[in-house]
Design a protein around this motif. Structure first.
Motif, PDB file in Angstrom:
ATOM      1  N   TRP A  77       0.817  -1.210   0.000  1.00  0.00           N
ATOM      2  CA  TRP A  77       0.000   0.000   0.000  1.00  0.00           C
ATOM      3  C   TRP A  77       0.852   1.262   0.000  1.00  0.00           C
ATOM      4  O   TRP A  77       0.488   2.269  -0.627  1.00  0.00           O
ATOM      5  CB  TRP A  77      -0.933  -0.026   1.219  1.00  0.00           C
ATOM      6  CG  TRP A  77      -2.099  -0.945   0.994  1.00  0.00           C
ATOM      7  CD1 TRP A  77      -2.294  -2.167   1.533  1.00  0.00           C
ATOM      8  CD2 TRP A  77      -3.207  -0.676   0.148  1.00  0.00           C
ATOM      9  NE1 TRP A  77      -3.459  -2.731   1.084  1.00  0.00           N
ATOM     10  CE2 TRP A  77      -4.052  -1.818   0.212  1.00  0.00           C
ATOM     11  CE3 TRP A  77      -3.586   0.380  -0.669  1.00  0.00           C
ATOM     12  CZ2 TRP A  77      -5.241  -1.908  -0.491  1.00  0.00           C
ATOM     13  CZ3 TRP A  77      -4.776   0.288  -1.367  1.00  0.00           C
ATOM     14  CH2 TRP A  77      -5.585  -0.836  -1.291  1.00  0.00           C
ATOM     15  N   ILE A  78       1.978   1.232   0.701  1.00  0.00           N
ATOM     16  CA  ILE A  78       2.864   2.399   0.662  1.00  0.00           C
ATOM     17  C   ILE A  78       3.372   2.646  -0.759  1.00  0.00           C
ATOM     18  O   ILE A  78       3.354   3.768  -1.281  1.00  0.00           O
ATOM     19  CB  ILE A  78       4.038   2.193   1.646  1.00  0.00           C
ATOM     20  CG1 ILE A  78       3.540   2.232   3.086  1.00  0.00           C
ATOM     21  CG2 ILE A  78       5.111   3.261   1.431  1.00  0.00           C
ATOM     22  CD1 ILE A  78       4.582   1.826   4.107  1.00  0.00           C
ATOM     23  N   THR A  79       3.811   1.539  -1.431  1.00  0.00           N
ATOM     24  CA  THR A  79       4.308   1.679  -2.812  1.00  0.00           C
ATOM     25  C   THR A  79       3.194   2.124  -3.750  1.00  0.00           C
ATOM     26  O   THR A  79       3.403   2.955  -4.644  1.00  0.00           O
ATOM     27  CB  THR A  79       4.895   0.347  -3.292  1.00  0.00           C
ATOM     28  OG1 THR A  79       5.882  -0.081  -2.368  1.00  0.00           O
ATOM     29  CG2 THR A  79       5.507   0.495  -4.669  1.00  0.00           C
ATOM     30  N   ARG A  80       1.973   1.586  -3.574  1.00  0.00           N
ATOM     31  CA  ARG A  80       0.854   1.938  -4.446  1.00  0.00           C
ATOM     32  C   ARG A  80       0.479   3.408  -4.291  1.00  0.00           C
ATOM     33  O   ARG A  80       0.242   4.118  -5.278  1.00  0.00           O
ATOM     34  CB  ARG A  80      -0.336   1.037  -4.117  1.00  0.00           C
ATOM     35  CG  ARG A  80      -1.566   1.295  -4.981  1.00  0.00           C
ATOM     36  CD  ARG A  80      -2.676   0.330  -4.600  1.00  0.00           C
ATOM     37  NE  ARG A  80      -3.890   0.610  -5.355  1.00  0.00           N
ATOM     38  CZ  ARG A  80      -4.145   0.141  -6.572  1.00  0.00           C
ATOM     39  NH1 ARG A  80      -3.250  -0.652  -7.146  1.00  0.00           N
ATOM     40  NH2 ARG A  80      -5.255   0.449  -7.193  1.00  0.00           N
ATOM     41  N   VAL A  81       0.443   3.881  -3.001  1.00  0.00           N
ATOM     42  CA  VAL A  81       0.030   5.266  -2.759  1.00  0.00           C
ATOM     43  C   VAL A  81       1.112   6.260  -3.154  1.00  0.00           C
ATOM     44  O   VAL A  81       0.830   7.326  -3.704  1.00  0.00           O
ATOM     45  CB  VAL A  81      -0.376   5.431  -1.274  1.00  0.00           C
ATOM     46  CG1 VAL A  81      -0.629   6.900  -0.933  1.00  0.00           C
ATOM     47  CG2 VAL A  81      -1.609   4.605  -0.958  1.00  0.00           C
ATOM     48  N   LEU A  82       2.387   5.917  -2.896  1.00  0.00           N
ATOM     49  CA  LEU A  82       3.475   6.871  -3.134  1.00  0.00           C
ATOM     50  C   LEU A  82       3.997   6.854  -4.571  1.00  0.00           C
ATOM     51  O   LEU A  82       4.518   7.881  -5.035  1.00  0.00           O
ATOM     52  CB  LEU A  82       4.627   6.605  -2.162  1.00  0.00           C
ATOM     53  CG  LEU A  82       4.320   6.835  -0.677  1.00  0.00           C
ATOM     54  CD1 LEU A  82       5.536   6.524   0.165  1.00  0.00           C
ATOM     55  CD2 LEU A  82       3.862   8.278  -0.427  1.00  0.00           C
ATOM     56  N   PHE A  83       3.912   5.698  -5.275  1.00  0.00           N
ATOM     57  CA  PHE A  83       4.565   5.596  -6.587  1.00  0.00           C
ATOM     58  C   PHE A  83       3.576   5.251  -7.711  1.00  0.00           C
ATOM     59  O   PHE A  83       3.564   5.907  -8.760  1.00  0.00           O
ATOM     60  CB  PHE A  83       5.682   4.529  -6.551  1.00  0.00           C
ATOM     61  CG  PHE A  83       6.783   4.877  -5.595  1.00  0.00           C
ATOM     62  CD1 PHE A  83       7.765   5.790  -5.943  1.00  0.00           C
ATOM     63  CD2 PHE A  83       6.836   4.291  -4.346  1.00  0.00           C
ATOM     64  CE1 PHE A  83       8.778   6.107  -5.062  1.00  0.00           C
ATOM     65  CE2 PHE A  83       7.857   4.606  -3.468  1.00  0.00           C
ATOM     66  CZ  PHE A  83       8.830   5.518  -3.815  1.00  0.00           C
ATOM     67  N   VAL A  84       2.760   4.198  -7.515  1.00  0.00           N
ATOM     68  CA  VAL A  84       1.940   3.687  -8.621  1.00  0.00           C
ATOM     69  C   VAL A  84       0.839   4.669  -8.984  1.00  0.00           C
ATOM     70  O   VAL A  84       0.649   5.019 -10.166  1.00  0.00           O
ATOM     71  CB  VAL A  84       1.350   2.316  -8.246  1.00  0.00           C
ATOM     72  CG1 VAL A  84       0.434   1.819  -9.359  1.00  0.00           C
ATOM     73  CG2 VAL A  84       2.457   1.324  -7.979  1.00  0.00           C
ATOM     74  N   LEU A  85       0.076   5.141  -8.000  1.00  0.00           N
ATOM     75  CA  LEU A  85      -1.031   6.046  -8.316  1.00  0.00           C
ATOM     76  C   LEU A  85      -0.548   7.373  -8.894  1.00  0.00           C
ATOM     77  O   LEU A  85      -1.111   7.859  -9.881  1.00  0.00           O
ATOM     78  CB  LEU A  85      -1.879   6.275  -7.051  1.00  0.00           C
ATOM     79  CG  LEU A  85      -2.621   5.024  -6.534  1.00  0.00           C
ATOM     80  CD1 LEU A  85      -3.389   5.359  -5.264  1.00  0.00           C
ATOM     81  CD2 LEU A  85      -3.562   4.485  -7.604  1.00  0.00           C
ATOM     82  N   PRO A  86       0.529   8.011  -8.355  1.00  0.00           N
ATOM     83  CA  PRO A  86       1.040   9.219  -9.025  1.00  0.00           C
ATOM     84  C   PRO A  86       1.546   8.958 -10.442  1.00  0.00           C
ATOM     85  O   PRO A  86       1.314   9.765 -11.353  1.00  0.00           O
ATOM     86  CB  PRO A  86       2.170   9.676  -8.099  1.00  0.00           C
ATOM     87  CG  PRO A  86       1.819   9.129  -6.774  1.00  0.00           C
ATOM     88  CD  PRO A  86       1.166   7.810  -7.043  1.00  0.00           C
ATOM     89  N   ALA A  87       2.258   7.812 -10.639  1.00  0.00           N
ATOM     90  CA  ALA A  87       2.742   7.508 -11.993  1.00  0.00           C
ATOM     91  C   ALA A  87       1.579   7.264 -12.953  1.00  0.00           C
ATOM     92  O   ALA A  87       1.608   7.685 -14.122  1.00  0.00           O
ATOM     93  CB  ALA A  87       3.658   6.276 -11.953  1.00  0.00           C
ATOM     94  N   LEU A  88       0.517   6.585 -12.465  1.00  0.00           N
ATOM     95  CA  LEU A  88      -0.645   6.334 -13.313  1.00  0.00           C
ATOM     96  C   LEU A  88      -1.358   7.646 -13.666  1.00  0.00           C
ATOM     97  O   LEU A  88      -1.763   7.850 -14.829  1.00  0.00           O
ATOM     98  CB  LEU A  88      -1.606   5.392 -12.584  1.00  0.00           C
ATOM     99  CG  LEU A  88      -2.843   4.931 -13.369  1.00  0.00           C
ATOM    100  CD1 LEU A  88      -2.420   4.152 -14.598  1.00  0.00           C
ATOM    101  CD2 LEU A  88      -3.739   4.072 -12.478  1.00  0.00           C
ATOM    102  N   ALA A  89      -1.476   8.558 -12.676  1.00  0.00           N
ATOM    103  CA  ALA A  89      -2.095   9.847 -12.964  1.00  0.00           C
ATOM    104  C   ALA A  89      -1.250  10.666 -13.939  1.00  0.00           C
ATOM    105  O   ALA A  89      -1.776  11.309 -14.864  1.00  0.00           O
ATOM    106  CB  ALA A  89      -2.279  10.616 -11.646  1.00  0.00           C
ATOM    107  N   LEU A  90       0.097  10.622 -13.745  1.00  0.00           N
ATOM    108  CA  LEU A  90       0.974  11.334 -14.679  1.00  0.00           C
ATOM    109  C   LEU A  90       0.842  10.787 -16.091  1.00  0.00           C
ATOM    110  O   LEU A  90       0.783  11.545 -17.077  1.00  0.00           O
ATOM    111  CB  LEU A  90       2.423  11.217 -14.183  1.00  0.00           C
ATOM    112  CG  LEU A  90       3.496  11.861 -15.052  1.00  0.00           C
ATOM    113  CD1 LEU A  90       3.306  13.375 -15.078  1.00  0.00           C
ATOM    114  CD2 LEU A  90       4.888  11.501 -14.537  1.00  0.00           C
TER     115      LEU A  90
END
Length: 426
Positions: free
Chosen positions: A271-284
């Motif tokens: 969840w830390i990786t998903r919130v900090l990296f995956v979701l921002p990268a997906l939005a970008l």
């Protein structure tokens, strides 16, 4: 604007109409095509000028230079080898072949024909004579002698066979009654009873030894079972098995605890990786990179289409400019040169040809005819001198008498009453 007209065809073969494009595409297309056309026209005109210059250079410089280099290469590399082959190697090979024929083939043929052939015939006749003598000796001497020797050997063999048969019968009787009969009696009445007694004693000894070994084995079996097997079985059943079960239960609980801890840590990290990296990268990617990429793709496509369109338009402009420059060059340079050639140089050339070149050519032909006549008279004189010298050395050659072939002469005419055949000619 498209300079190429689409092909006409039936309605069902026409391509489908494109979907309407957005205002962004239309706003980008016109400025891009204008800028690209301004930039591409000079490049296309320079390219066409280079193409024309290259074709002119190829036709006027490179092709003649290539033909000259080809002629020089032939003169330097091909013709010397052809001349060497034709005027050196071939005559030398013919001379060597003639020399080999004279020095090797002719002597070998003469040696074979006048030496080896008569010698071979003599050897064959000698071998035939020796063979005939040996055949006569075999038929008249050796065959009767062999027959007599065979008769003597047959008689001697019959005598030796009779003597051998009697000796064999006597020796066989002596061996039978001196060796075989006593040996058979000894075996039946001495060796067989003694062997049976020895076999009975050995059988009893083996039985006794087997009973002793069986008793000792049973004693060792019970001693080993009581002292080692039963205590080890009790130790395994009542000590080691309970202790192993306790240790396995403790290890299973430890593994379950460690797995629960690892699962919790993994979920937290996920969840830390998903919130900090995956979701921002997906939005970008979804809200920045994809729209920018689509905009750049549209720009690149329009730039490519604009380049193609500008290249075709520049080709038409370059073609019109080239035709104008060609027409201007023709009226400024070509037509004056053609007029000067037709109205000035051609009459002057005709006058020079009639006044200077033709008299000079006639004089040169007269000199050539005189020279050829002089050379022909010189050759005839030399030929006559050689004929006179040959007659002086060898005399007059023999004249061949004409043979009457019973054919009509040339001046006679063939008529109905005459014939040219040998049977009907008068």
């Amino acid at each position: 604007m498209d300079l190429q007209k689409p092909p006409a065809g039936p309605p069902e073969q026409q391509p489908e109409q494109q979907s309407p494009e957005g205002c962004l595409v239309v706003a980008i297309r016109l400025p891009v095509r204008i800028v690209v056309l301004v930039l591409v026209v000079p490049v296309r005109m320079v390219w066409d000028a280079l193409v024309v210059a290259g074709r002119f250079l190829r036709d006027t410089v490179l092709r003649p230079v290539g033909r000259a280099l080809l002629w020089v290469a032939r003169a330097v590399f091909v013709w010397p080898f052809v001349g060497l082959w034709r005027y050196v190697v071939v005559p030398l090979a013919k001379g060597l072949a003639w020399l080999g024929n004279v020095l090797v083939v002719v002597p070998v043929v003469w040696l074979y024909r006048h030496v080896l052939t008569p010698l071979g015939h003599g050897l064959v006749r000698l071998v035939l004579g020796i063979g005939a003598g040996l055949a006569w000796t075999y038929a008249r001497v050796l065959t009767p002698l062999g027959h007599a020797l065979m008769w003597v050997l047959k008689g001697l063999g019959a005598v030796l066979v009779a003597i051998g048969t009697g000796a064999y019968a006597a020796v066989a009787w002596l061996v039978r009654y001196l060796l075989v009969v006593p040996a058979l009696w000894v075996y039946e009445w001495v060796l067989a009873p003694v062997g049976r007694v020895i076999a009975w004693c050995a059988q009893g000894l083996v039985r006794g030894v087997s009973l002793v070994v069986t008793g000792v084995g049973l004693a060792l079996y019970w001693i080993t079972r009581v002292l080692f097997v039963l205590p080890a079985l009790a130790l395994w059943r009542w000590v080691l098995v309970p202790v192993g079960r306790v240790i396995a239960w403790c290890a299973q609980g430890l593994v379950r605890g460690v797995s629960l801890v690892v699962t919790g840590v993994g979920l937290a990290l996920y969840w830390i990786t998903r919130v900090l990296f995956v979701l921002p990268a997906l939005a970008l990617w979804r809200w920045v990179l994809v729209p920018v990429g689509r905009f750049l793709a549209v720009v690149a496509r329009e730039v490519g289409e604009a380049l193609g369109h500008a290249w075709r338009v520049a080709g038409r402009i370059s073609l019109a400019v080239g035709r104008a420059v060609g027409t201007l060059f023709r009226w400024i340079f070509v037509e004056p040169v053609r007029w000067a050639y037709r109205t000035v140089l051609t009459p002057v050339g005709h006058v020079v040809r009639d006044v200077v070149l033709r008299p000079a050519a006639e004089a040169a032909r007269s000199v050539g005819r005189a020279t050829r006549l002089a050379l022909a008279s010189a050759r005839e004189t030399a030929r006559q001198a050689r004929a006179d010298f040959r007659r002086m050395l060898f005399g007059e050659p023999e004249r061949i008498e004409a043979v009457d072939r019973r054919e009509p002469l040339g001046h006679e005419t063939r008529t109905l009453g005459s014939s040219t055949t040998a049977l009907t000619k008068d």
